[in-house]
Write a protein that holds these residues in place. Structure first.
Motif, PDB file in Angstrom:
ATOM      1  N   GLU A 158     112.063 -38.276  69.732  1.00 26.31           N
ATOM      2  CA  GLU A 158     110.716 -38.016  70.283  1.00 26.31           C
ATOM      3  C   GLU A 158     110.789 -37.752  71.772  1.00 26.31           C
ATOM      4  O   GLU A 158     111.645 -38.311  72.460  1.00 26.31           O
ATOM      5  N   TRP A 163      99.089 -32.418  51.448  1.00 26.14           N
ATOM      6  CA  TRP A 163      98.549 -32.660  52.789  1.00 26.14           C
ATOM      7  C   TRP A 163      97.396 -31.704  53.076  1.00 26.14           C
ATOM      8  O   TRP A 163      97.157 -30.764  52.308  1.00 26.14           O
ATOM      9  N   ASP A 172     103.545 -32.508  63.802  1.00 28.17           N
ATOM     10  CA  ASP A 172     102.924 -33.356  62.780  1.00 28.17           C
ATOM     11  C   ASP A 172     101.477 -32.982  62.497  1.00 28.17           C
ATOM     12  O   ASP A 172     100.907 -33.443  61.510  1.00 28.17           O
ATOM     13  N   ALA A 220     107.007 -26.325  60.882  1.00 27.50           N
ATOM     14  CA  ALA A 220     107.341 -27.490  61.713  1.00 27.50           C
ATOM     15  C   ALA A 220     108.570 -27.202  62.570  1.00 27.50           C
ATOM     16  O   ALA A 220     108.629 -27.594  63.742  1.00 27.50           O
ATOM     17  N   ARG A 262     108.302 -27.273  66.617  1.00 28.49           N
ATOM     18  CA  ARG A 262     109.231 -28.158  67.347  1.00 28.49           C
ATOM     19  C   ARG A 262     110.143 -27.327  68.250  1.00 28.49           C
ATOM     20  O   ARG A 262     110.394 -27.679  69.399  1.00 28.49           O
ATOM     21  N   ARG A 309     102.126 -27.964  59.896  1.00 34.34           N
ATOM     22  CA  ARG A 309     101.900 -28.260  58.473  1.00 34.34           C
ATOM     23  C   ARG A 309     101.044 -27.188  57.829  1.00 34.34           C
ATOM     24  O   ARG A 309     100.104 -27.483  57.103  1.00 34.34           O
ATOM     25  N   ASP A 346      99.867 -36.444  69.048  1.00 30.27           N
ATOM     26  CA  ASP A 346     100.696 -36.905  67.930  1.00 30.27           C
ATOM     27  C   ASP A 346     102.148 -36.573  68.274  1.00 30.27           C
ATOM     28  O   ASP A 346     102.493 -36.436  69.436  1.00 30.27           O
TER      29      ASP A 346
END
Ligand SMILES: Cc1cc2nc3c(=O)[nH]c(=O)nc-3n(C[C@H](O)[C@H](O)[C@H](O)COP(=O)(O)OP(=O)(O)OC[C@H]3O[C@@H](n4cnc5c(N)ncnc54)[C@H](O)[C@@H]3O)c2cc1C
Length: 423
Positions: free
Chosen positions: A7, A333, A54, A176, A180, A59, A50
């Motif tokens: 992170e 999701w 995420d 994702a 990222r 997503r 977040d």
């Protein structure tokens, strides 16, 4: 599906920055990149509530779409060819930036694949729609190919589809990994802080103080790139509809179970229909099903909503892949998107020193990316074709008062889903 990564740090203590970007999705990270391209000396702090990837930007179904879903829809500015061309220009500017990052970072085609997409029909109505859409693409001079039921069956390995339209300009993402990767591509003096929600904006003389739970940033300029959550700071209140959409993804299955290509992606022939993707994952493959739209004014969708969306995904999956019918879903999701009444972005300098790149209107991989780029350019006074287009957009129209918005939005979504039928 990705391995965990280290992170980035939280914002702790009080610091200063030239620009603070609130939100680390498509809009915020693209804005950060553009600011650093235009002025590499700018100290930019990106605050993400977040972990990057995420939320919705990590997503989604992973289509960076270059063409309007519907050339004739209001969503893309009415049926005038000039407005459609502008919408295409916006999307292609976003794709160009993403392609540059992909090339610089050396991403594989598992992350960033300029492979094009199919729009696949499952009914006579869908067939008619695709044929009409192909006619509009001829008018716009856009490359495309109509496929018969047999031809699309060779791609998808199922005989469920009745026709399809291939357009080559869409890029398919592992969303994702892309988001990222975009965050990781930003170098000092741009810094991304994770798990650091902006909770309050305060004026202090000519500066703004952006407060987070463990720190604060004093800055001259802010880009709000937190989509519908711009409302939390009092901006665009009553001007954005918080629409959720949902997806499910199967367990890995043996590629022998389904003939056809191991990798393809299809949006529905009718806008409110079902998106399907087949993605290889190691030795196996997975199918992603994205369908259903719901309205949640509080920007929270409960478990019941997800369960109902999941039940619909299972039905859509079985109807398209009877041979795979027993393979269960492993993931389900949903995520929020902010849609405006008149389908314009919530964009521009909205208060002295505060710029907005919000109101993605659904296809944020392209539109939110472009609005982040445009906000950065506008802030630094950089004139471009993109800022010219964005500055001509009307402001988002006020929604009707409650409960009319809720009643209207729910009725409208239900009607459009009914119209989409099997699609
Ligand atoms: C299941 C699903 C499938 C989809 N498929 C596609 C697709 O294939 N193609 C496509 O174009 N679009 C797709 N979308 C829509 C797309 O994901 C959104 O349009 C897009 O993510 C919007 O980008 P954004 O940067 O504007 O906002 P977001 O991606 O929502 O990013 C905003 C960020 O701001 C952060 N944030 C919020 N409040 C704060 C705060 N106070 N402080 C700090 N950070 C904050 C959030 O955590 C979030 O990371 C899909 C959406 C879903 C849910």
């Amino acid at each position: 599906m990705l391995p965990p990564r280290r992170e980035k740090s939280r914002l702790q203590g009080d610091i200063t920055a030239d620009v603070v970007i609130i939100g680390g999705g498509f809009a915020g990270l693209s804005a950060a990149r553009r600011l650093s391209e235009l002025d590499p000396s700018l100290k930019v702090a990106v605050l993400e509530a977040d972990l990057v990837g995420d939320a919705a930007a990590g997503r989604n179904s992973g289509f960076i779409i270059d063409l309007p879903h519907e050339v004739s829809s209001d969503d893309y500015g009415g049926d005038s060819a000039a407005k459609s061309r502008e919408a295409i220009e916006i999307s292609r500017t976003a794709i160009k930036m993403a392609s540059t990052v992909a090339a610089e970072e050396g991403w594989s085609r598992d992350v960033f694949d300029p492979c094009g997409r199919y729009s696949a029909a499952i009914s006579g109505e869908g067939d008619d729609h695709l044929t009409a859409y192909a006619g509009q693409l001829v008018g716009l001079g856009e490359d495309h190919r109509l496929l018969t039921a047999e031809e699309i069956a060779e791609v998808t390995g199922t005989r469920a589809y009745t026709s399809a339209l291939f357009t080559p300009g869409t890029v398919m993402l592992q969303p994702a990994a892309y988001i990222r990767g975009l965050a990781d591509s930003l170098r000092d003096p741009v810094r991304v802080y994770e798990k650091s929600p902006a909770v309050r904006l305060e004026r202090s003389g000519t500066a703004w103080i952006v407060k987070t739970p463990e720190g604060s940033i004093s800055t001259g300029r802010i880009i709000l790139a937190n989509n519908g959550h711009a409302e939390s700071f009092g901006f665009f209140k009553g001007r954005m509809l918080h629409i959720f959409t949902f997806a499910s993804m199967t367990r890995r299955f043996s590629p022998d179970l389904l003939p056809g290509h191991r990798k393809w992606a299809a949006t529905p022939a009718l806008p409110m229909g079902t998106t399907i993707r087949r993605v290889p994952d190691g030795d196996g493959d997975r199918i992603l099903v994205r369908s259903r739209y719901t309205y949640h004014p509080g920007i929270v969708a409960g478990d019941g909503t997800l369960r109902r969306a999941g039940a619909q995904h299972d039905k859509k999956f079985k109807a398209r892949f009877p041979a795979l019918g027993d393979i269960p879903m492993e993931y389900r999701w949903g995520g929020a998107m902010a849609v405006t009444w008149n389908a314009v972005p919530a964009f521009g300098e909205i208060e002295d020193g505060i710029f907005a790149a919000c109101g993605c209107n659904g296809v944020g991989a392209s539109k939110a990316t472009a609005s982040g780029l445009a906000a950065a350019e506008l802030m630094l006074g950089h004139r471009s074709r993109l800022t010219e287009i964005y500055q001509r957009f009307d402001a988002p129209k006020p929604l009707p008062p409650q409960p009319f918005t809720t009643i209207g939005a729910k009725a409208n979504l239900a009607f459009k889903e009914w119209m989409a039928g099997a699609e």
